[in-house]
Design an enzyme around this catalytic site. Structure first.
Site: not given
Length: 180
Positions: A9, A11
């Site tokens: 992922d 952020d």
């Protein structure tokens, strides 16, 4: 088990989470990100990013802005084998938005790896659920915004990216609800 690929992922996992960030100048890698990625790459493990970017679907960001932020991430952390981005609004019901498996499956296809030989690293339950739905191995790295019940439900939890390195290079992921 050894992994052929590790997907991240963006952020809150690789970089500091700046909500709806369209400014590459605000990209700040999290501690251990560069070291982890360098180690994976030198050992031949493929890397990719799977990222929900609902700011596009909400009209808060353009795809050009997201691409500029992603380019800055690569400038700071090195090149990834694939970027899979869901631009949809959460209510669009698309098959790519995490927790659906679409981004993970697309990344695995782009990298030429099987989901079951892939780890997915993220900071919230949507990342974990997307990995599980795709048949991949989730690793949660909680942040202050990760809800405690999400951490409790995650099959594998790492305290930070340094621990992720140990999990994915030390005979693979330790399972059974490992908690920091």
């Amino acid at each position: 088990m050894t992994f052929d690929a590790v997907l991240f992922d963006r952020d809150g996992t690789l970089i500091r989470d700046v909500p709806y960030n369209g400014d590459p100048r605000l990209v700040e890698p999290l501690p251990g990100a560069r070291e982890l990625l360098d180690r994976l790459r030198t050992t031949g493990v493929r890397t990719g990013v799977v990222s929900n970017q609902s700011g596009i679907g909400r009209g808060l960001l353009s795809r050009t802005q997201v691409d500029a932020v992603n380019a800055r991430v690569e400038a700071l952390l090195g090149r990834f084998g694939t970027w899979q981005v869901c631009p949809h609004h959460p209510e669009d019901g698309c098959p790519c938005r995490k927790p659906e498996p679409g981004l993970v499956l697309a990344a695995c296809a782009a990298l030429g790896v099987a989901p079951e030989r892939t780890a997915v690293v993220g900071d919230i339950e949507a990342d974990v659920r997307a990995a599980l739905a795709a048949g991949a191995h989730p690793i949660m790295v909680p942040t202050p915004v990760t809800r405690p019940e999400e951490v409790d439900r995650a099959p594998t939890v790492a305290a930070d990216l340094h621990e992720v390195l140990a999990l994915v290079t030390d005979n693979g992921v330790r399972t059974g609800g490992a908690k920091p």
